[in-house]
Design a protein around this motif. Sequence first.
Motif, mmCIF file in Angstrom:
data_model
loop_
_atom_site.group_PDB
_atom_site.id
_atom_site.type_symbol
_atom_site.label_atom_id
_atom_site.label_comp_id
_atom_site.label_asym_id
_atom_site.label_seq_id
_atom_site.Cartn_x
_atom_site.Cartn_y
_atom_site.Cartn_z
ATOM 1 N N UNK A 275 0.822 -1.210 0.000
ATOM 2 C CA UNK A 275 0.000 0.000 0.000
ATOM 3 C C UNK A 275 0.856 1.260 0.000
ATOM 4 N N UNK A 276 2.033 1.247 0.657
ATOM 5 C CA UNK A 276 2.876 2.447 0.696
ATOM 6 C C UNK A 276 3.284 2.868 -0.709
ATOM 7 N N UNK A 277 3.599 1.898 -1.567
ATOM 8 C CA UNK A 277 4.037 2.219 -2.930
ATOM 9 C C UNK A 277 2.951 2.912 -3.723
ATOM 10 N N UNK A 278 1.672 2.620 -3.418
ATOM 11 C CA UNK A 278 0.573 3.270 -4.129
ATOM 12 C C UNK A 278 0.527 4.774 -3.849
ATOM 13 N N UNK A 279 1.134 5.189 -2.728
ATOM 14 C CA UNK A 279 1.184 6.610 -2.367
ATOM 15 C C UNK A 279 2.503 7.256 -2.806
ATOM 16 N N UNK A 280 3.347 6.515 -3.531
ATOM 17 C CA UNK A 280 4.646 7.049 -3.901
ATOM 18 C C UNK A 280 5.594 7.106 -2.725
ATOM 19 N N UNK A 281 5.360 6.259 -1.694
ATOM 20 C CA UNK A 281 6.183 6.245 -0.489
ATOM 21 C C UNK A 281 6.937 4.924 -0.398
ATOM 22 N N UNK A 282 8.007 4.938 0.393
ATOM 23 C CA UNK A 282 8.772 3.712 0.617
ATOM 24 C C UNK A 282 8.332 2.983 1.873
ATOM 25 N N UNK A 283 7.631 3.670 2.773
ATOM 26 C CA UNK A 283 7.165 3.036 4.005
ATOM 27 C C UNK A 283 6.026 3.844 4.602
ATOM 28 N N UNK A 284 5.098 3.144 5.253
ATOM 29 C CA UNK A 284 4.014 3.755 6.012
ATOM 30 C C UNK A 284 3.939 3.068 7.364
ATOM 31 N N UNK A 285 3.716 3.846 8.425
ATOM 32 C CA UNK A 285 3.579 3.264 9.764
ATOM 33 C C UNK A 285 2.409 3.907 10.490
ATOM 34 N N UNK A 286 1.814 3.158 11.401
ATOM 35 C CA UNK A 286 0.725 3.666 12.241
ATOM 36 C C UNK A 286 1.131 3.512 13.695
ATOM 37 N N UNK A 287 1.165 4.629 14.407
ATOM 38 C CA UNK A 287 1.478 4.634 15.830
ATOM 39 C C UNK A 287 0.288 5.151 16.621
ATOM 40 N N UNK A 288 -0.224 4.350 17.541
ATOM 41 C CA UNK A 288 -1.237 4.821 18.475
ATOM 42 C C UNK A 288 -0.536 5.481 19.656
ATOM 43 N N UNK A 289 -1.209 6.432 20.275
ATOM 44 C CA UNK A 289 -0.621 7.125 21.419
ATOM 45 C C UNK A 289 -1.076 6.459 22.710
ATOM 46 N N UNK A 290 -0.122 6.115 23.556
ATOM 47 C CA UNK A 290 -0.439 5.487 24.828
ATOM 48 C C UNK A 290 -0.951 6.532 25.812
ATOM 49 N N UNK A 291 -1.343 6.076 26.979
ATOM 50 C CA UNK A 291 -1.837 6.991 28.013
ATOM 51 C C UNK A 291 -0.781 8.027 28.383
ATOM 52 N N UNK A 292 0.483 7.641 28.264
ATOM 53 C CA UNK A 292 1.581 8.556 28.582
ATOM 54 C C UNK A 292 2.022 9.389 27.383
ATOM 55 N N UNK A 293 1.336 9.227 26.255
ATOM 56 C CA UNK A 293 1.666 10.009 25.080
ATOM 57 C C UNK A 293 2.776 9.442 24.234
ATOM 58 N N UNK A 294 3.187 8.189 24.504
ATOM 59 C CA UNK A 294 4.240 7.572 23.703
ATOM 60 C C UNK A 294 3.647 6.959 22.439
ATOM 61 N N UNK A 295 4.360 7.033 21.314
ATOM 62 C CA UNK A 295 3.860 6.428 20.074
ATOM 63 C C UNK A 295 4.089 4.918 20.077
ATOM 64 N N UNK A 296 3.022 4.166 19.976
ATOM 65 C CA UNK A 296 3.086 2.701 19.997
ATOM 66 C C UNK A 296 2.853 2.179 18.589
ATOM 67 N N UNK A 297 3.882 1.590 17.986
ATOM 68 C CA UNK A 297 3.778 1.106 16.616
ATOM 69 C C UNK A 297 2.828 -0.091 16.551
#
Length: 470
Positions: free
Chosen positions: A266-288
């Motif tokens: 799917x990343x290549x369809x956007x002209x990108x080399x990588x896509x990631x999704x990070x949810x934010x924890x209760x402490x505000x840390x990005x959780x991959x």
Amino acid sequence: MLDLLHDLTAYAVDLGQVTSAGVTVLDEGGHVDYLTASDEVCARLEEDQLDLDEGPCVDAARTGSMLQPVVLEPSGPALDRWPRFTPRAVAAGFTCVAAVPLRIRGLSLGSLNLLQAGPDTISHEDLQLAQLLADATGSRLHHRQTLLARDEVIAQLTTALQSRIVIEQAKGMLAARLGTDAEDAFQRMRALARSQQRKLIDLARQIAQGTSRPRSTGRADMPGNTADTGPIDAPPPREDLTRVLTRAHQAVRAGDGPASALPADIAALFGLDALTLNALTQDGLPELLWADPVQGPGVNLDAFQYSVGDGPTWQAAQQGRMVLETDLDTVEPARWPLFLTAAADADIRAIVAHPLQVGSATVAVLTGYRTTPGPLTPDHIVALNHLARILLLAMITQFTLPANGTIADDGLRLHHAEVHQATGYLAGALGISVGEALLRLRAHAAADGPISDLARGFLTRRLSPDTLQA
């Protein structure tokens, strides 16, 4: 068409005695979609209903019939009917809801939804006036689309839905440029369109494409804000990207996760080399939680940002607006002093970080990485907005906690699971809190990383807890 429907919400508020109004429609697959609203608060609540799959706009659009006024209270019939929507509406200050069908010669296209704040309920007269306005709008739509069949009408509405995404994108870009929120940006954009006697969508499309930077909006240059869609240097999106995302949206609504709903590249369809999704924890840390591809520079740079607390994913999470850098070589080193070095080592030259929001709260960040400099196309950015909504819906529907305490793995999983395990291990071994253990683990990884290898070293007992003694 979108301008006509937005005018409908404005007339419902201005002529009636209601606080807010929104329009929801049925798409080609029979799913309910939000199209436009009189204000940002209403827009967010309409989108919440779609994600929760419950609420007055969902009921009214699906049944095609009038919804009589329903009083919203922390307890009572409304809570029984819409247990997840009602608390959100009450928290937003609304006390009553109602809806009337939007029709073209008897064909139900969706509904006009009314929301009231304050002690007064929506009256019978308000409801009748709203139905008259909706019927008049339906007649005008019919005049514009004479003798169109149902599928053709819905196809037009699908195009309007895409236009709505462009408007949302323009609001975000304008808000970033002005250092303001989306509601203020939207009001300024609408006022400028009216003063110039232009269609809102035309102005929004120019803003999203970077060809319109209207001075009358009071634009102020923000430090470090170099987002610009500029000339179209990236490869154009493939023809099937919209179709891919439409199928993915339907699959996620049916309960599938990203692994099933999205193609592996799917990343290549956007002209990108990588896509990631990070949810934010209760402490505000990005959780991959998700990445395409599952290994490589995107995952590695996300892990690095997790360790050092520096980079575009963090900025998008903290500021709640898109971060778009078309050439990292031109970014001031002081902005991301640690991330820029790591990105250069990974040959990453451009990034985009898109916050995913529920209401006004950022709950996750979708980050894209590319090895070549240059802006994304406007179509890519619009499609990225669509992908963000798909992934947000996937988060809501896929985040279940089975008895074993793990997240169901259909594309969304805790990539830092071993880090959390090591944190607990270290806390127990050193007699410190898990918060302190994680801080020490992250600090050690920032110097000697990657954090996953470090965590695995403690879990396999290859490393001694004394390594992290203060």
